[in-house]
Design an enzyme around this catalytic site. Structure first.
Site, mmCIF file in Angstrom:
data_model
loop_
_atom_site.group_PDB
_atom_site.id
_atom_site.type_symbol
_atom_site.label_atom_id
_atom_site.label_comp_id
_atom_site.label_asym_id
_atom_site.label_seq_id
_atom_site.Cartn_x
_atom_site.Cartn_y
_atom_site.Cartn_z
ATOM 1 N N SER A 29 39.343 17.272 5.587
ATOM 2 C CA SER A 29 40.623 17.518 4.912
ATOM 3 C C SER A 29 41.262 16.228 4.406
ATOM 4 C CB SER A 29 41.553 18.282 5.859
ATOM 5 O OG SER A 29 42.640 18.848 5.165
ATOM 6 N N ASP A 67 38.733 24.096 3.103
ATOM 7 C CA ASP A 67 39.058 22.967 3.973
ATOM 8 C C ASP A 67 38.142 22.901 5.197
ATOM 9 O OD1 ASP A 67 40.480 21.340 5.989
ATOM 10 O OD2 ASP A 67 42.082 21.344 4.506
#
Length: 702
Positions: free
Chosen positions: A58, A204
């Site tokens: 991320s 993500d």
């Protein structure tokens, strides 16, 4: 046997070699809290901790990817602190790259929906990644053109994790386009759009493995230092937005899946970020978190002297200059290639910087024809050269918007706008606008051709009509209710200097019926000029608008000519204040009709006076308004204005002065400013007015 003997000797030789000191760094995700990773990298370099590899998820992939590509923590720090993050995540085209005729054609809608046929389309995500991808691609693609597409060929080896929605499994990126992999690793579900790669649909990496220690251990057999900036329980906002709900959903779901990939690092560091929110992407938050990450990492390193230190070699910043060998376009289906070529600002043989690449993509995106404009740099095999490939994702060209404005002078103004950005595949913008108010109705059709030649030339064809029943005043305060009807057609050709100015020459025809009189009309030639730098036409805090128009009607019994002038300037004044200066006027000569006289309108008025008052053939008027922002959305403003009116152009000294002043209080709303005002004038004395919404875009209020 010989092969086995060589393998044993090689293993003994490898084990006898001195191992390089250092750590493998693991950077977790955590949204805006990831700014702390920048400060942590600064502290690690300052303390001489060699980083032998990075595994990330991320926001850790955004920071770690740039660092592994060769950019220093100081450079990444400057990017984070200088970026307008609300603009970076916005899908609105940059007005500096939008041709002024196109920007002026925008209506002030409170609701707008894209259409596929006649069916509305919902947004793909809460936040656009157009500018994030462009920023990352401009910085990393130039590095990969020189070093290759394996992440082991970067100055520091890198692994990034993403999560595949198709298989439900973790994906570890070890090669490919660095920017695309970074984007997939930070694509928070429902907040950012998922990234397609081959047969995978990636989101993500923190969904499955927010602290990928297992990836670091499985890739490099070195000590692992993990920095976790996402372990603090999230606070629940009082009025959550779509972005906040998506972030909280991601945090809740990822916590359950992450346990499948848990592994113990050699050192685990979780800085205290004092309740910083994962969704607070602001420059102020970046400043604070970078500082906290730096200071707390220094304290952690001082408390853990066993963490390996060594000599950290100073790395030169990547060479970001590149020459374009060829330009290629991909993904065009309905949009004509001619339309795109007219907006390209880069060409073969140009030597470009990352900023040049971002600007060129922003210009194409500002056309409004594309949902995204992606680009890649493809190595040609020659040093310092690459092909530039643009890949377009066309947006649905049709949209519908709804607008509302209310003033006690004109009533409720409601309007619906249909817009097609690529009419019949020509690159022309077609606009149909209709609506009305308490006592009037209007309609407009317009074709704005922005592709007729180079990117600066345009043509404008418009037909409009309105009818209203309103109260008209004379200078003696006498009033009469009349029904006025107008039809107008105009065609023009103009030259736009970009986002701030245009010159236009055209021909218009007007038919007007005023009260019970017979219809009257004329055809006129006109030349107009406009310079506008207002960053927000509805509620400007800075910028100017200078407009002038000369027209001449040489036909029929009523031969006439005229000049209109308009000036508006806004600039910051005192603390949390804005000063707006406005001036406008008109000069008429020849045999004019009564309805051509200048009157006060909803958009050009004096405090304390009704609209449709003060008819005048010749006028110079001006006003000044000081607005002071209060706490929250509230504001106060003071305004004063005056008008000098006379009958013939040369008798300017023989005229009348009218003036007024007023006070208003209000607040900013999704529809536009809402205000309650009281004004006093020398002619009309005290008068209250109420308004909500943006300025009227059509009809009698203009």
């Amino acid at each position: 046997m010989a092969f086995l003997h060589q393998l044993v000797l090689a293993s003994i030789l490898f084990l006898s070699m001195p191992q390089q000191k250092g750590v493998v760094l693991v950077l977790s995700g955590g949204g805006a809290r990831g700014f702390a990773h920048i400060g942590a990298l600064m502290a690690l370099e300052e303390e001489g901790v060699p980083i032998l590899g990075i595994a990330s998820a991320s926001m850790g992939s955004l920071v770690g990817g740039l660092y592994c590509a060769g950019y220093s923590p100081a450079f990444i720090d400057s990017v984070a602190r200088s970026t307008d993050w609300s603009w970076l995540f916005s899908s609105q085209p940059d007005h500096r790259f939008t041709m002024l005729p196109l920007r002026l054609s925008q209506s002030y809608d409170i609701l707008s929906l894209d259409l596929r046929g006649f069916s509305p389309l919902l947004p793909r995500s809460a936040v656009s990644t157009q500018r994030v991808r462009s920023l990352l691609m401009s910085l990393t693609a130039v590095v990969q053109v020189r070093l290759g597409f394996s992440f082991d060929s970067l100055p520091i080896p890198l692994r990034m994790v993403a999560f595949d929605l198709v298989t439900g499994e973790e994906v570890v990126h070890s090669e490919g386009e660095l920017a695309a992999c970074q984007l997939s690793s930070m694509a928070v579900p429902s907040v950012f759009p998922a990234v397609r790669m081959d047969d995978m649909l990636l989101v993500d990496g923190g969904v499955g493995d927010n602290l990928p220690v297992d990836v670091a251990r499985g890739t490099w057999h070195r000590p692992v230092l993990a920095i976790d900036i996402a372990s603090e329980p999230p606070d629940i906002p009082e009025h959550p937005t779509m972005l906040q709900v998506g972030t909280l959903t991601y945090s809740a779901l990822s916590g359950r899946v992450n346990s499948l990939y848990e592994a113990e690092p050699d050192w685990y560091f979780c800085p205290d970020l004092q309740g910083a929110k994962a969704y607070e992407f602001t420059t102020e938050m970046a400043d604070s978190l970078i500082e906290m990450g730096y200071l707390q990492t220094l304290d952690y390193l001082n408390a853990h002297e066993e963490i390996p230190r060594g000599i950290v070699q100073e790395r030169p910043q990547p060479d970001t200059l590149l020459t374009i060998a060829n330009l290629r376009l991909d993904g065009l289906q309905d949009v004509s290639e001619r339309v795109v070529l007219g907006r390209l600002i880069l060409d073969r043989g140009d030597t470009v910087t990352p900023a040049d690449l971002r600007t060129a993509a922003e210009v194409l995106y500002a056309s409004g024809l594309f949902e995204s404009v992606d680009y890649r740099l493809i190595p040609t095999g020659r040093p310092g050269e690459a092909d530039l490939l643009y890949t377009f994702s066309e947006r649905e060209p049709s949209s519908v918007g709804i607008g509302l404005t209310y003033t006690d002078q004109t009533g409720l103004d409601s309007r619906a706008t249909y817009r097609n950005l690529d009419f019949l595949g020509t690159g022309c913008h077609f606009i149909f606008n209709t609506g009305g108010g308490e006592r009037y109705v209007f309609g407009e059709m317009r074709l704005l051709d922005l592709a007729s030649g180079t990117r600066r030339w345009f043509a404008d064809y418009a037909v409009s009509a309105w009818q209203m029943k309103a109260r008209f005043y004379d200078r003696l305060r006498c009033s009469v209710d009349k029904v006025a009807t107008m039809f107008e057609a105009a065609l023009s050709r103009g030259f736009s200097t970009g986002w701030s100015g245009l010159c236009e020459i055209g021909l218009s025809g007007t038919i007007h019926r005023y009260g019970s009189s017979e219809p009257e009309g004329y055809a006129a030639f006109y030349v107009s000029h406009l310079n506008e730098t207002m960053e927000d036409p509805v509620d400007p805090t800075s910028g100017i608008r200078i407009a002038s128009r000369v027209f001449w009607a040489p036909f029929g019994n009523h031969r006439l000519g005229g000049l209109t002038m308009d000036f508006e300037g806004a600039f910051p004044f005192l603390r949390r204040g804005t000063m707006q200066l406005t001036s406008w006027g008109q000069l008429l000569s020849g045999d004019t009709w009564e309805w051509q006289e200048n009157r006060l309108t909803a958009s050009r008025s004096l405090p304390g006076m009704p609209w449709n008052s003060l008819p005048a053939r010749q006028r110079i008027a001006g006003s000044a308004r000081f607005r002071r922002e209060l706490n929250g959305p509230f504001f106060l403003s003071l305004e004063a204005g005056a008008a000098w009116d006379w009958q013939t152009p040369i008798d300017i000294a023989d005229g009348d002065l009218t003036w007024g002043a007023g006070l208003s209080a209000g607040m900013s709303t999704p529809m536009g400013p809402a205000s309650l005002s009281w004004g006093w004038s020398d002619e009309w004395h005290g008068r209250w007015t109420v308004s909500v919404g943006s300025p009227l875009t059509f009809g009698p209020g203009r």
